[in-house]
Write an enzyme that holds these catalytic residues in place. Structure first.
Site, PDB file in Angstrom:
ATOM      1  N   GLY B  56       0.811  -1.201   0.000  1.00 44.66           N
ATOM      2  CA  GLY B  56       0.000   0.000   0.000  1.00 44.66           C
ATOM      3  C   GLY B  56       0.848   1.256   0.000  1.00 44.66           C
ATOM      4  N   ASP B 108      -2.947   8.945  21.737  1.00 45.28           N
ATOM      5  CA  ASP B 108      -4.404   8.984  21.861  1.00 45.28           C
ATOM      6  C   ASP B 108      -4.894  10.173  21.046  1.00 45.28           C
ATOM      7  OD1 ASP B 108      -7.034   9.282  22.472  1.00 45.28           O
ATOM      8  OD2 ASP B 108      -6.755   9.322  24.651  1.00 45.28           O
ATOM      9  N   TYR B 204     -22.489   9.296  13.215  1.00 46.09           N
ATOM     10  CA  TYR B 204     -21.275   9.050  12.423  1.00 46.09           C
ATOM     11  C   TYR B 204     -21.367   9.770  11.081  1.00 46.09           C
ATOM     12  CZ  TYR B 204     -17.992   6.319   9.514  1.00 46.09           C
ATOM     13  OH  TYR B 204     -17.009   5.933   8.650  1.00 46.09           O
TER      14      TYR B 204
END
Lengths: 298, 298, 298, 298
Positions: B56, B108, B204
């Site tokens: 990729g 995070d 979403y």
């Protein structure tokens, strides 16, 4: 109705807040209502808040099917200045003989706990919410290439999170009282439909794209829940409010210039759109009204 | 290249994180790269992370104009499991003879300070970022009528805020090094273009509508800044990743069923889209690729 | 392959026409194909016609799953000049050693009878069509407030009607031969997604909005019919072709200026997009590629 | 006003036609107008034609700024049945005491010459057109994979070409009389904004996507021309009209079923939207109203 109130207030005191309008005499013909102009209170609160009490939401509720045989409770979020927030405004409304009672709530909409407390108080004191107008919204001049995270977060908190929380709480309030003809109206923006080449409103535009999706998602969930509660957004172009003064709070001249180049939409144009949407028969759901000043180019 | 690595990892350990891929030997022909499959590491990280390292992104950088005469630094955010996070993965990459070096960062993404620290470390240790792929994204099953605020906020933090912060930091990194041919790629979704009647993905969808606007706004600001840095989003339908397992983390059977009804997009299909976008000549900006499984109906 | 052909042709002779490319040796590796430039033939035909025979469609078919074990027939509509239309072009292709055979059809795409005759001849002589690329399209400079009806109708006939007729005929050709992995590609435009403030392309934009809807409708019908035939549109911004010369046929300087202000997309960029779309695995349907020159502002 | 007229007419006689409504007594308060229902005349003509004369367009013009100090001429295209087309309807309107005069024109909207003749006659006899409502539209049940070209062409001719021609002629009529506050309203459809999985309306949807672009292009050209003429589209979902009976003209049961599954929009809901749009102050341009039956799912 007729005489002018002149509360002292100032744009610097404004913050996102909420009003609850209790319509005690539903069905009052709109011809008995009058338009009052509020000379000071900046921002979108002018649209549907004080001024709107007579000509805007008051009239809207007076003609709304909701008001036929019961009290109706309308929740409205917007920019509210400190001076308008107290009992003074409510008293003026009362003395002016409006058919509704204004019950202001002080609430920081970027704080979920305060929103939940407010809805809890509304439930205890006034049953609940039948119509919810998510009008509070703001832009901060933070481009994508260089903007401050804090400005982005403020836009998300008010334009997306508060809208979502108030919507959920209003729906739950309707549901527990078996209200089948409630209405949730999101004040969107033309920036929620296309991205214009002004870097200061790009992140704002992203929050309004989210509102476009939230309104359609809400509509679908209301159908899935087999209610007749309606979901609407109204997408204005340039409205003459305190919006630009909040956006360019370090540059009032630029803010003022925003509203001088063309003849802008006015607060009452927004109120009229809300009235049209609310007063449509129950089987008619206006999903979106896209409106610009006639002279607006982009 | 060729043999299989089998790091032990588990979906429960995954969290949004980031990888930096340093391509030390740019210009390596893609025919010298090979595809490796990673048997365990769920989620979008498969797309461009481990597996992607060979086929990729490695290939993408190998053919990218960026890599002609200098090292290139590609920043990639995605779901990263704990076991893939350590030096073990990097060592495997090295021993497999890939032309790039994998430098994992634990971060995070819902915490801005951690993102800023990471970009600061990247600057100190590896100059900066030339290509930024904002791939980390997640859905939580929280409908608009009844969802938990916390789930909504997590989606906002990762899908909108982290994308915006990483984009800004990557651009600033390019700008201070006079990189004119950088690239910022946002992994969007078909849910960013239309709202489908599945309440679990409505919020979403709102975050992805925001990504649609952010990508176009970014493109406009890059033009205004007179750079040739490119802005792209890729909008897949159903991709077989850990996404559904994160979405339905209490219901793995439902998650699995999501990917069994039709022949889904695979991780390498996403990688191929990234390769196509990155390897287009500098004067060609792919703004959006909308792609679905052929069998997907809605 | 390698030497240059120089057919004499002129933009004035061009008209919407069609080519059928018969790939006799499917599976030929793309590395055996070479790029040839055609110096004269203006217009979109450059994209996938002559030049494209080597590098564009030929390569595309060479890597397409369609070509694994059978002949493939690719139908392509485009602007074709008279000189390229005859056996001369086909002969040149043959002598150049291309792995496919070019079979030009002269066809006025604004005349349904001619289209039907062509598809009938294709069926009789070459079985049918496996891949259909609706590339022919044009703009006439007729604003909405003052435009000539004839110019509008020409755009409708070629951009909407011919696309619809060729699509239907190609699908029927696939259906009667049980082709399940065919592909229909519509060359759309960024004008098919947003309306830009240039009155000369407003009606054109309306025809391309129609193409956006036609492509999605086609996709849905192909799913409903339970085939794996794929539907794609490719939506470029400014491509350097004869398009502007056709648009401003009374003002070649203005036409030329269109392509000089920025570094435009080239014919081969379009061919590469077609190759990417066609060579994606059968389970991957690219629905839309939106692409602009990196320097394009609007 | 008040009593019922019962012209004999039948859906079989309907064809796209046009009405000119001359408002002779502008400024008549809407309270003096009454709603009349027409029991027979199917189709969108009910919306703004007969019934609309009292409650719809008549009221709209009565409150429109256009009507303050001059006669106003409103052009309206729609389905008109033969029986309503003659002097009978006009006579009934007159005897009913409406403040406007109905002047029906027989016109095949798919024939440009007839349209031009009509506008020429309007100019000679009634000065010109101040408000143009392009309401005539139709769907033919011709899927993309198998549809008849003739059905597609009919949709193009009425939904796109006639809209464009009437718009241009109306604008030219306004321009030559220096009308700066005219209005052009296109009746669009929710199918003009998203493609739903019903193959019988896919081509129709393409024509309505074109209308979406035409309306925005028109808005831009009106701004460029520095007029205050407004451009609007109204995009309804399912309206109970003769539309489905025209669509499924071989299957009246299916047509009827279309309107029985849910509580549809009614003709007067469309008229109310037109009234809202027309009666907005001159500086307010409603660009689009998207509206569905509350119960409509898709």
């Amino acid at each position: 109705p007729g005489e002018e109130a002149t509360p002292s207030c100032d744009i610097g005191d404004c913050s996102p807040g909420a009003l609850l309008v209790l319509v005690e005499r539903p069905g009052t013909p709109s011809s008995e209502l009058s338009v009052r102009s509020h000379p000071i209170c900046w921002g979108m609160v002018r649209v549907l808040g004080w001024e709107g009490l007579g000509a805007g939401l008051g009239a809207a509720l007076a003609v709304s099917p909701l008001t036929q045989d019961s009290l109706s409770f309308l929740f409205y979020s917007g920019w509210v200045c400190a001076a308008c927030h107290g009992p003074k405004l409510a008293a003026e409304c009362q003395s002016a003989g409006y058919p509704g009672t204004l019950i202001p709530y002080k609430c920081d909409l970027s704080n979920e706990e305060e929103i939940l407390s407010m809805f809890s108080a509304i439930k205890t004191l006034h049953q609940g919410v039948d119509v919810c107008i998510n009008n509070a919204g703001l832009a901060r001049p933070e481009p994508l290439l260089s903007g401050k995270t804090e400005g982005w977060r403020t836009m998300i908190d008010v334009n997306v999170m508060a809208v979502s929380i108030c919507t959920r709480e209003a729906y739950q309030s309707m549901k527990e009282r078996n209200i089948d003809d409630g209405h949730i109206i999101n004040i969107n923006s033309m920036n929620g439909h296309s991205v214009v080449p002004q870097s200061v409103v790009h992140f704002y535009s992203a929050t309004k794209y989210a509102v476009t999706a939230l309104t359609e998602g809400l509509r679908q969930e209301l159908r899935e829940a087999r209610t007749h509660i309606r979901a609407t957004c109204i997408s204005p172009g340039l409205v003459e409010t305190g919006f630009a003064f909040k956006l360019h709070d370090n540059d009032p001249e630029r803010a003022a210039a925003t509203y001088e180049s063309i003849r802008c939409l006015k607060a009452e144009d927004m109120a009229n759109a809300v009235i049209y949407v609310l007063s449509a028969p129950p089987h008619v759901q206006i999903g979106d009204i896209q409106m610009r000043p006639t002279e607006q180019i982009s």
